[in-house]
Design a protein around this motif. Structure first.
Motif, PDB file in Angstrom:
ATOM      1  N   ARG A 295     -15.682 -98.046  23.060  1.00  0.00           N
ATOM      2  CA  ARG A 295     -15.129 -97.479  21.564  1.00  0.00           C
ATOM      3  C   ARG A 295     -14.717 -99.141  21.261  1.00  0.00           C
ATOM      4  NH1 ARG A 295      -8.925 -96.263  23.444  1.00  0.00           N
ATOM      5  NH2 ARG A 295      -9.004 -95.507  21.415  1.00  0.00           N
ATOM      6  N   HIS A 296     -14.958 -99.286  20.504  1.00  0.00           N
ATOM      7  CA  HIS A 296     -14.163-100.517  19.496  1.00  0.00           C
ATOM      8  C   HIS A 296     -13.376-100.302  19.083  1.00  0.00           C
ATOM      9  CE1 HIS A 296     -18.980 -99.353  19.164  1.00  0.00           C
ATOM     10  NE2 HIS A 296     -18.198-100.810  20.020  1.00  0.00           N
TER      11      HIS A 296
ATOM     12  N   ASP B 274      -5.036-102.013  17.126  1.00  0.00           N
ATOM     13  CA  ASP B 274      -5.481-100.411  17.389  1.00  0.00           C
ATOM     14  C   ASP B 274      -4.643-100.256  17.818  1.00  0.00           C
ATOM     15  OD1 ASP B 274      -6.248 -99.977  14.880  1.00  0.00           O
ATOM     16  OD2 ASP B 274      -8.603-100.772  15.501  1.00  0.00           O
TER      17      ASP B 274
ATOM     18  N   TYR C 282     -12.610-107.300  17.542  1.00  0.00           N
ATOM     19  CA  TYR C 282     -12.506-105.732  18.064  1.00  0.00           C
ATOM     20  C   TYR C 282     -13.004-105.719  19.461  1.00  0.00           C
ATOM     21  CZ  TYR C 282     -12.697-103.491  13.212  1.00  0.00           C
ATOM     22  OH  TYR C 282     -12.075-103.104  12.202  1.00  0.00           O
TER      23      TYR C 282
ATOM     24  N   ASP D 197     -14.616-104.497  22.717  1.00  0.00           N
ATOM     25  CA  ASP D 197     -15.993-103.471  22.653  1.00  0.00           C
ATOM     26  C   ASP D 197     -16.275-102.658  24.399  1.00  0.00           C
ATOM     27  OD1 ASP D 197     -18.123-101.433  23.000  1.00  0.00           O
ATOM     28  OD2 ASP D 197     -18.822-103.322  22.191  1.00  0.00           O
TER      29      ASP D 197
ATOM     30  N   HIS E  22     -24.569-103.430  16.966  1.00  0.00           N
ATOM     31  CA  HIS E  22     -23.893-102.572  16.079  1.00  0.00           C
ATOM     32  C   HIS E  22     -24.118-102.514  14.242  1.00  0.00           C
ATOM     33  CE1 HIS E  22     -21.753-104.350  19.586  1.00  0.00           C
ATOM     34  NE2 HIS E  22     -20.851-103.335  19.131  1.00  0.00           N
TER      35      HIS E  22
ATOM     36  N   TYR F 241     -21.437-101.825  10.524  1.00  0.00           N
ATOM     37  CA  TYR F 241     -20.461-102.306  10.957  1.00  0.00           C
ATOM     38  C   TYR F 241     -19.868-101.198   9.059  1.00  0.00           C
ATOM     39  CZ  TYR F 241     -14.920-104.705   9.316  1.00  0.00           C
ATOM     40  OH  TYR F 241     -14.195-104.646   8.745  1.00  0.00           O
TER      41      TYR F 241
ATOM     42  N   ASP G 161     -13.825 -98.224   5.782  1.00  0.00           N
ATOM     43  CA  ASP G 161     -13.631 -98.462   6.929  1.00  0.00           C
ATOM     44  C   ASP G 161     -12.855 -99.431   8.300  1.00  0.00           C
ATOM     45  OD1 ASP G 161     -13.813 -95.798   5.571  1.00  0.00           O
ATOM     46  OD2 ASP G 161     -15.533 -94.989   6.564  1.00  0.00           O
TER      47      ASP G 161
ATOM     48  N   GLU H 155     -15.190 -99.834  10.429  1.00  0.00           N
ATOM     49  CA  GLU H 155     -15.628 -99.039  11.886  1.00  0.00           C
ATOM     50  C   GLU H 155     -16.227 -99.618  11.960  1.00  0.00           C
ATOM     51  OE1 GLU H 155     -16.917 -94.368  12.794  1.00  0.00           O
ATOM     52  OE2 GLU H 155     -16.658 -94.958  11.229  1.00  0.00           O
ATOM     53  N   VAL H 156     -16.447 -99.833  13.560  1.00  0.00           N
ATOM     54  CA  VAL H 156     -17.634-100.340  14.460  1.00  0.00           C
ATOM     55  C   VAL H 156     -18.291 -99.286  15.516  1.00  0.00           C
ATOM     56  CG1 VAL H 156     -18.615-101.771  16.049  1.00  0.00           C
ATOM     57  CG2 VAL H 156     -16.650-102.777  14.701  1.00  0.00           C
ATOM     58  N   ILE H 157     -19.810 -98.892  14.742  1.00  0.00           N
ATOM     59  CA  ILE H 157     -20.689 -97.959  15.822  1.00  0.00           C
ATOM     60  C   ILE H 157     -21.425 -98.569  16.410  1.00  0.00           C
ATOM     61  CG2 ILE H 157     -21.606 -96.140  14.940  1.00  0.00           C
ATOM     62  CD1 ILE H 157     -20.413 -95.444  12.005  1.00  0.00           C
TER      63      ILE H 157
END
Length: 144
Positions: free
Chosen positions: A43-44, A49, A90, A92, A100, A102, A106, A108-110
């Motif tokens: 997860r990031h 959060d 973030y 990780d 990653h 980004y 959103d 969001e980090v993937i």
């Protein structure tokens, strides 16, 4: 229901062992935050959060404690910090070398698949220094 309780108890034992192996005392708050962090795979998460998840799960913890705990986990090698945006950091759970995407809209980090990217022709580091890690962040936005 009993199977779920047994599974949660097993998870708590694993988390306590993970903390102890990293040189951290398994306090109630560390265990609770570690369970939230590591129970769902890689997860990031930003501290805000995790703080929200903790409160929603009934874990009474301050945002400052969440920040301190995340930094302790990072120092112990359990997390790595990823800065993709000036005001938001973030954390990780995947501490291996990887890159990653980004998603700007959103936040969001993937993870980028490991074999998808190679970094070449790096400059020589200054005298007495070595490259510790290379973080590539590829910023994405939706096509207009």
């Amino acid at each position: 229901m009993r199977e779920l309780d047994e599974e949660l108890a097993e998870s708590g034992v694993e988390i306590r062992h993970k903390l102890q192996s990293a040189g951290l005392r398994p306090t109630r708050q560390r265990v609770a935050l570690a369970e939230l962090l590591f129970a769902q795979g890689d997860r990031h998460l930003a501290a805000e959060d995790l703080h929200g998840e903790a409160l929603a799960s009934g874990v009474p913890v301050s945002l400052a404690t969440v920040y301190n705990t995340l930094h302790q986990f990072t120092d112990a090698g359990m997390l790595r910090i990823l800065s993709v945006e000036g005001s938001r950091t973030y954390f990780d759970t995947n501490t291996s070398d990887h890159h990653h995407f980004y998603v700007e809209e959103d936040g969001e980090v993937i993870d980028v698949p490991v074999s998808s990217l190679s970094v070449q022709n790096l400059p020589e580091p200054p005298e007495g220094m070595e490259v510790a890690n290379i973080d590539v962040v590829i910023r994405l936005r939706r096509k207009r």
